[in-house]
Design a protein around this motif. Structure first.
Motif, PDB file in Angstrom:
ATOM      1  N   UNK A 198      40.319  32.041  59.875  1.00  0.00           N
ATOM      2  CA  UNK A 198      41.746  31.296  59.612  1.00  0.00           C
ATOM      3  C   UNK A 198      41.249  30.184  58.855  1.00  0.00           C
ATOM      4  N   UNK A 199      40.053  29.369  59.384  1.00  0.00           N
ATOM      5  CA  UNK A 199      39.840  27.935  58.639  1.00  0.00           C
ATOM      6  C   UNK A 199      39.118  28.328  57.228  1.00  0.00           C
ATOM      7  N   UNK A 200      38.817  29.794  56.932  1.00  0.00           N
ATOM      8  CA  UNK A 200      37.874  29.972  55.767  1.00  0.00           C
ATOM      9  C   UNK A 200      36.600  29.848  55.960  1.00  0.00           C
ATOM     10  N   UNK A 201      36.021  29.658  57.237  1.00  0.00           N
ATOM     11  CA  UNK A 201      34.659  30.038  57.513  1.00  0.00           C
ATOM     12  C   UNK A 201      34.009  30.971  58.001  1.00  0.00           C
ATOM     13  N   UNK A 202      32.816  31.237  57.452  1.00  0.00           N
ATOM     14  CA  UNK A 202      32.237  32.638  57.901  1.00  0.00           C
ATOM     15  C   UNK A 202      30.955  32.397  58.586  1.00  0.00           C
ATOM     16  N   UNK A 257      24.414  27.025  60.806  1.00  0.00           N
ATOM     17  CA  UNK A 257      25.900  26.918  60.713  1.00  0.00           C
ATOM     18  C   UNK A 257      26.034  26.727  59.087  1.00  0.00           C
ATOM     19  N   UNK A 258      25.396  25.590  58.710  1.00  0.00           N
ATOM     20  CA  UNK A 258      25.549  25.055  57.371  1.00  0.00           C
ATOM     21  C   UNK A 258      25.274  25.863  56.394  1.00  0.00           C
ATOM     22  N   UNK A 259      24.122  26.764  56.803  1.00  0.00           N
ATOM     23  CA  UNK A 259      23.562  27.471  55.711  1.00  0.00           C
ATOM     24  C   UNK A 259      24.297  28.907  55.478  1.00  0.00           C
ATOM     25  N   UNK A 260      25.088  29.242  56.657  1.00  0.00           N
ATOM     26  CA  UNK A 260      26.007  30.498  56.470  1.00  0.00           C
ATOM     27  C   UNK A 260      27.242  29.999  56.025  1.00  0.00           C
ATOM     28  N   UNK A 261      27.940  28.881  56.462  1.00  0.00           N
ATOM     29  CA  UNK A 261      29.305  28.423  56.102  1.00  0.00           C
ATOM     30  C   UNK A 261      29.217  27.935  54.717  1.00  0.00           C
ATOM     31  N   UNK A 262      28.299  27.219  54.184  1.00  0.00           N
ATOM     32  CA  UNK A 262      28.128  26.703  52.939  1.00  0.00           C
ATOM     33  C   UNK A 262      27.653  27.345  51.925  1.00  0.00           C
ATOM     34  N   UNK A 263      27.059  28.603  52.171  1.00  0.00           N
ATOM     35  CA  UNK A 263      26.571  29.459  51.129  1.00  0.00           C
ATOM     36  C   UNK A 263      27.502  30.232  50.145  1.00  0.00           C
ATOM     37  N   UNK A 295      34.879  34.197  65.766  1.00  0.00           N
ATOM     38  CA  UNK A 295      34.822  34.795  64.362  1.00  0.00           C
ATOM     39  C   UNK A 295      36.219  34.663  63.634  1.00  0.00           C
ATOM     40  N   UNK A 296      37.120  35.429  64.387  1.00  0.00           N
ATOM     41  CA  UNK A 296      38.537  35.611  63.980  1.00  0.00           C
ATOM     42  C   UNK A 296      39.139  34.155  63.586  1.00  0.00           C
TER      43      UNK A 296
END
Length: 437
Positions: free
Chosen positions: A41-45, A306-312, A36-37
Motif C-alpha cells: 500500500x506504501x509502494x514498497x516491495x 531493505x534498501x537493496x530491495x525497496x530501492x532497486x 508485505x500487504x
C-alpha cells in the motif's frame, strides 16, 4: 480427510517439529505476508519469503539445470548468511527456502540453521547426502523440512539426473528422514518423461504409505545452457497437472503445494507479486532462480538489505513489466521483454558461465501457467481460505490486459496471421510506464 491428515502429522512426525512448523512458518509466516500487504500500500516491495542458493556445487547433472554446478565452488558463508537472515527478520521474515546446487554440500549448512532457531527453512535437495546422522541432527534442530526431489522411476531418474543409481540413493535419503520423524516433502519437476509415472494417484499413495507429509509439483522450465525444450509440457499437460493437484489435495491426507495459482485457480508469478525473490551463491539478488541477472548484491556494504530491495529500479521495473504483460512466467512467455529490461538497467549476467544473455536470446515464446479460460478453482476449503488471505496477486495485476501480450494471445495471433503475413502484437518495453508501482 482433514482428520486423517492431522492424525498423520501428530503420529508420524516429531511433535516438537510440528510446533516449530506451526509457529515459525505458519503463524509468523502469516504475519510476514500481512506486513508485505501493508508495504504494498506504501509502494514498497520487500519479499516475505526469500529463496537463497547457498552453494553452486552439486553431485548430479540434471537435464535442463540452470545452475553452474560444474564451475568452481562458490558458497555463501555463515556470517554473510546470518547477516542476510537477520536483516530479513527485521522486516518480519521467518521463512527461507534453501537451494543449490545441492545445499547439503555446503559444509556449514547445519550451523546456519542452528544460528536461527526462530526461523523455518525448507531445504530443496536430492536427498543423497542425508544420512541417518544428518537426519538426527535435523531432528534435533527442529526448524527445517527437507524437500527431496524425485524425477521419475529408476530408468528415468538416471536419465534426468545424469548419474546411475539416483533413484535408490534418493529414496534412501527420504527413508532416513522418515525414520527420524522429520516432516519430509517430495518434489518433482514435471516434464514429458515423468508426468505419466509421477502425476498419478498411485505415486501419491506410495508417498503417504511411506510417511511423506507433503509433495510439490513444479512445471519444468525451459531455461539455462541446455534448455531441453523437448521435455516441456504442452498446455494440455499443464492443465492436466493443475486439475490433478486440485483434486488430490481435496481427497488425500497429504499436503500438495503449488506456487503459481490463487484460490480461484487464476495464474500468478510470485516474483511479480513481490512474494519472493532469489539470492544466488555469489550473493546476487535476482528476480527468481531462472532469471540470472542482477544489479544488487548482499555483499554491498553501502546499503541495507531493505534498501537493496525497496530501492532497486531493476526489480521494480521487472515486477511492473511482468504485471503488465502476463500472469505467467516472463522468461518463457516474453524473453524479448526480459532482454530489453536487462539492457535498460545494465543488469549483469549473474552466472559463472557468462552466457545468460545469449541463452535468453535463444528462447522462443511458449506457454507457462497462464491459460485464460482454463482456471481450476480450489476444491479444498482449507487451501481456498489460505490462498485467499495469504497467497494471491494482492491486486498487482489490476487493470492490465494480457490478451495480446501474454503467450496464449501471441501464439494465437501468430497462428492466425501466418497466411496474412502480419506480425504478432508485441508491446515494447519503452511503451510501458516503469514509474507505476
Amino acid at each position: 480427510m482433514y482428520l486423517k491428515m492431522a492424525k498423520r502429522v501428530l503420529m508420524e512426525t516429531d511433535k516438537r517439529l510440528v510446533w516449530k512448523l506451526a509457529y515459525n512458518f505458519g503463524f509468523k509466516g502469516a504475519l510476514s505476508v500481512h506486513k508485505h500487504k501493508k508495504r504494498l500500500k506504501r509502494g514498497e516491495f520487500f519479499p516475505p519469503f526469500l529463496y537463497v542458493s547457498v552453494i553452486n556445487s552439486c553431485n548430479l547433472r540434471c537435464q535442463g539445470c540452470w545452475v553452474d554446478v560444474a564451475a568452481k565452488q562458490e558458497k555463501i558463508d555463515v556470517e554473510a548468511m546470518s547477516k542476510l537472515i537477520q536483516e530479513a527478520k527485521e522486516m518480519g521474515n521467518s521463512f527461507f527456502g534453501i537451494l543449490g546446487g545441492e545445499p547439503f554440500m555446503h559444509p556449514q549448512l547445519l550451523e546456519i540453521l542452528e544460528r536461527h532457531p526462530d526461523c523455518y527453512f525448507q531445504i530443496f535437495t536430492n536427498g543423497q547426502f542425508i544420512t541417518d546422522e544428518i537426519a538426527k541432527k535435523l531432528r534435533k534442530l527442529g526448524n527445517a523440512t527437507p524437500l527431496i526431489s524425485v524425477e521419475g522411476n529408476e530408468i528415468i531418474s538416471n536419465e534426468r539426473r545424469g548419474r546411475n543409481d539416483v533413484y535408490a540413493k534418493t529414496m534412501q535419503g527420504i527413508q532416513n528422514c522418515l525414520n527420524n520423524k522429520l516432516l519430509t516433502g517430495v518434489c518433482t519437476s514435471l516434464c514429458k518423461s515423468n508426468i505419466d509415472d509421477l502425476l498419478t494417484e498411485e505415486w501419491v499413495d506410495k508417498l503417504i504409505d511411506m510417511g511423506v507429509m507433503y509433495c510439490w509439483y513444479h512445471i519444468y522450465r525451459v531455461a539455462g545452457p541446455e534448455p531441453n525444450p523437448e521435455l516441456a509440457l504442452s498446455p494440455e499437460e499443464q492443465l492436466r497437472a493443475r486439475k490433478f493437484v486440485v483434486d488430490i489435495r481435496a481427497r488425500k491426507p497429504i499436503g500438495v503445494i503449488d506456487a503459481y495459482f490463487d484460490h480461484d485457480g487464476t495464474a500468478l508469478c510470485p516474483a511479480a507479486t513481490g512474494l519472493s525473490h532469489h539470492i544466488n551463491p555469489w550473493g546476487d539478488i535476482e528476480p527468481c532462480p531462472v532469471i540470472q541477472f542482477a544489479t544488487d548484491s548482499i555483499h554491498d556494504e553501502s546499503k541495507t538489505l531493505k534498501e537493496k530491495f525497496v530501492q532497486s529500479e531493476f526489480l521494480k521495473d521487472f515486477r511492473h513489466v511482468v504485471q503488465q504483460n502476463t500472469r505467467g512466467c516472463i522468461i518463457l512467455e516474453r524473453p524479448d521483454l526480459l532482454e530489453d529490461l536487462v539492457k535498460k538497467h545494465g543488469a549483469k549476467d549473474s552466472t559463472f558461465r557468462k552466457q545468460a544473455m545469449q541463452e535468453l536470446q535463444n528462447l522462443e515464446t511458449r506457454t507457462s501457467q497462464y491459460s485464460p479460460g482454463n482456471e481450476v478453482p480450489e476444491k479444498s476449503w482449507v487451501y481456498r481460505l489460505a490462498k485467499k488471505f495469504f497467497f494471491n496477486d494482492f491486486g498487482v495485476y489490476q487493470g492490465a490486459d494480457h490478451s495480446q501480450t501474454a503467450a496464449p494471445g501471441i501464439l494465437a495471433n501468430r497462428s492466425s496471421s501466418t497466411t496474412a503475413g502480419n506480425p504478432p502484437d508485441f508491446v515494447p518495453l519503452e511503451a510501458l510506464n516503469s514509474d507505476t508501482p
